[in-house]
Motif scaffolding. Structure first.
Motif, short mmCIF file in Angstrom:
data_model
loop_
_atom_site.label_atom_id
_atom_site.label_comp_id
_atom_site.label_asym_id
_atom_site.label_seq_id
_atom_site.Cartn_x
_atom_site.Cartn_y
_atom_site.Cartn_z
N ASN A 198 -5.75 -12.07 2.43
CA ASN A 198 -6.82 -12.12 1.26
C ASN A 198 -6.39 -13.07 -0.19
OD1 ASN A 198 -9.19 -12.07 -0.81
ND2 ASN A 198 -9.99 -10.08 0.05
N PHE A 199 -6.53 -14.14 -0.16
CA PHE A 199 -6.49 -15.17 -1.25
C PHE A 199 -7.16 -14.28 -2.54
CE2 PHE A 199 -5.12 -17.76 2.26
CZ PHE A 199 -4.19 -17.16 1.77
N SER A 200 -7.77 -13.89 -3.06
CA SER A 200 -8.64 -13.38 -3.75
C SER A 200 -7.97 -12.52 -3.99
CB SER A 200 -10.09 -12.88 -3.65
OG SER A 200 -10.39 -11.57 -2.68
N LEU A 201 -7.43 -11.46 -3.94
CA LEU A 201 -5.83 -10.78 -4.52
C LEU A 201 -4.98 -11.92 -5.02
CD1 LEU A 201 -6.44 -7.75 -1.68
CD2 LEU A 201 -7.90 -8.38 -4.12
N GLY A 202 -4.96 -12.76 -4.79
CA GLY A 202 -3.51 -13.43 -5.35
C GLY A 202 -3.08 -14.15 -4.11
N GLU A 203 -1.81 -14.85 -4.70
CA GLU A 203 -0.98 -16.09 -3.76
C GLU A 203 0.07 -14.95 -2.93
OE1 GLU A 203 2.09 -18.17 -5.47
OE2 GLU A 203 1.17 -16.89 -7.66
N CYS A 204 0.68 -15.97 -1.58
CA CYS A 204 1.07 -16.30 -0.68
C CYS A 204 2.81 -16.51 -1.69
CB CYS A 204 0.93 -16.33 0.36
SG CYS A 204 2.59 -16.44 1.92
N THR A 205 3.61 -16.08 -1.84
CA THR A 205 4.68 -16.47 -2.30
C THR A 205 5.63 -16.44 -0.54
OG1 THR A 205 5.59 -14.17 -2.04
CG2 THR A 205 4.98 -14.32 -4.31
N PHE A 206 5.69 -16.34 0.19
CA PHE A 206 6.53 -16.70 1.45
C PHE A 206 7.71 -15.99 1.65
CE2 PHE A 206 4.27 -20.37 0.60
CZ PHE A 206 2.69 -20.93 1.17
N CYS A 207 7.22 -15.12 0.85
CA CYS A 207 8.51 -13.71 1.34
C CYS A 207 9.01 -13.72 2.29
CB CYS A 207 8.20 -12.59 0.28
SG CYS A 207 7.01 -11.95 1.27
N GLN A 208 8.09 -14.41 3.23
CA GLN A 208 8.58 -13.42 4.50
C GLN A 208 8.63 -11.88 5.09
OE1 GLN A 208 12.00 -15.71 5.04
NE2 GLN A 208 11.13 -17.65 4.80
N GLN A 209 8.53 -11.02 4.18
CA GLN A 209 8.75 -9.55 4.54
C GLN A 209 7.23 -9.43 5.04
OE1 GLN A 209 10.94 -6.79 3.14
NE2 GLN A 209 11.49 -9.62 2.73
N CYS A 210 6.18 -9.71 5.53
CA CYS A 210 5.01 -9.61 6.42
C CYS A 210 6.11 -9.79 8.05
CB CYS A 210 3.56 -9.90 6.23
SG CYS A 210 4.54 -12.02 6.32
N VAL A 211 6.59 -10.60 7.92
CA VAL A 211 7.63 -11.10 9.48
C VAL A 211 8.50 -10.25 8.98
CG1 VAL A 211 8.79 -12.68 10.72
CG2 VAL A 211 6.91 -13.39 9.28
N VAL A 212 9.21 -9.95 8.40
CA VAL A 212 10.29 -9.20 8.87
C VAL A 212 9.99 -7.83 9.10
CG1 VAL A 212 12.50 -7.71 7.48
CG2 VAL A 212 11.98 -10.50 7.07
N ALA A 213 8.68 -6.58 8.50
CA ALA A 213 8.79 -5.49 8.70
C ALA A 213 7.81 -5.07 10.10
CB ALA A 213 7.63 -5.37 7.83
N CYS A 214 7.08 -6.81 10.76
CA CYS A 214 6.64 -6.66 12.31
C CYS A 214 7.77 -6.59 12.98
CB CYS A 214 5.55 -7.65 12.57
SG CYS A 214 4.63 -7.32 14.47
N GLU A 215 7.67 -5.59 13.84
CA GLU A 215 8.11 -5.54 15.08
C GLU A 215 7.68 -6.32 16.45
OE1 GLU A 215 9.16 -0.80 16.00
OE2 GLU A 215 9.88 -0.77 13.62
N GLU A 216 6.43 -6.86 16.40
CA GLU A 216 5.48 -7.29 18.32
C GLU A 216 6.14 -8.48 17.75
OE1 GLU A 216 3.95 -5.74 19.95
OE2 GLU A 216 4.19 -3.92 18.53
#
Length: 167
Positions: free
Chosen positions: A62-80
Motif C-alpha cells: 500500500n503505497f499510500s503508507l510510504g515507499e518501498c526501499t527494496f530492503c529485501q526483508q519481506c523476501v528474507v522473512a518468507c519461508e515459502e
C-alpha cells in the motif's frame, strides 16, 4: 488455488479497483496465491510498514503508507518459495498521474518530484501554465515515494499490463 475474482462474485462484491501490488520480486499472481500461507511474516518484517493484509488475506503493498526501499526483508522473512532471485528487477509497475493533479488547476506543486530519488518525475514549463509533471518510465523504480506525498492522491502505481519483467 484461490480465485479472488470468484470469491468477490460469491460475496456480491463488485470489484472496480486495479489488481493489488504484490511484494517486490514475487512470482506470478497465480503461483503466489497458491503458495502463500498468509502467515504475515512479510508484513511484520517490512521496515517501512507498507505491506498490509489485503483481500483474501494475501499481503499487498500500500503505497499510500510510504515507499518501498527494496530492503529485501519481506523476501528474507518468507519461508515459502514465492520470490524470484534478488538479482532481478524487483517488479515492473506502471506509474500514472491522474487529471486530478493540482497542476491541472494551475496550482504550483512539485512535491512528487522532490520525493523522487531516481529523478523519474520532472516538471516542464509550458506557455500560459504552471509546470506540468512528466514521468520517465525508464527511470522509475516503482518505489512509490511519490504516491503518499501527493496532496490529491493523483499518482498511482499499478501492476504492469505487460507482465513482470525479471531480467
Amino acid at each position: 488455488m484461490v480465485d479472488l475474482g470468484r470469491r468477490n462474485f460469491m460475496r456480491a462484491k463488485q470489484v472496480t479497483s486495479a489488481a493489488p501490488v504484490r511484494l517486490p520480486w514475487v512470482v506470478e499472481e497465480a503461483v503466489f496465491t497458491a503458495g502463500c500461507s498468509q502467515c504475515g511474516d512479510c508484513i511484520s518484517a517490512c521496515e517501512e510498514n507498507i505491506i498490509i493484509k489485503g483481500d483474501g488475506g494475501f499481503p499487498e503493498v500500500n503505497f499510500s503508507l510510504g515507499e518501498c526501499t527494496f530492503c529485501q526483508q519481506c523476501v528474507v522473512a518468507c519461508e515459502e518459495p514465492l520470490f524470484h532471485s534478488l538479482e532481478t528487477t524487483p517488479w515492473q509497475l506502471e506509474i500514472s498521474i491522474a487529471a486530478s493533479c493540482i497542476t491541472t488547476k494551475q496550482v504550483h506543486c512539485q512535491i512528487c518530484q522532490d520525493s523522487c530519488e531516481p529523478e523519474a518525475i520532472t516538471f516542464t514549463y509550458r506557455h500560459g501554465s504552471v509546470p506540468q509533471p512528466e514521468i520517465s518510465k525508464a527511470d522509475c523504480t516503482g518505489c512509490g515515494a511519490c504516491v503518499a506525498v501527493c496532496p490529491e492522491s493523483a499518482i498511482k502505481l499499478s501492476t504492469s499490463s505487460l507482465g513482470v519483467n525479471h531480467e
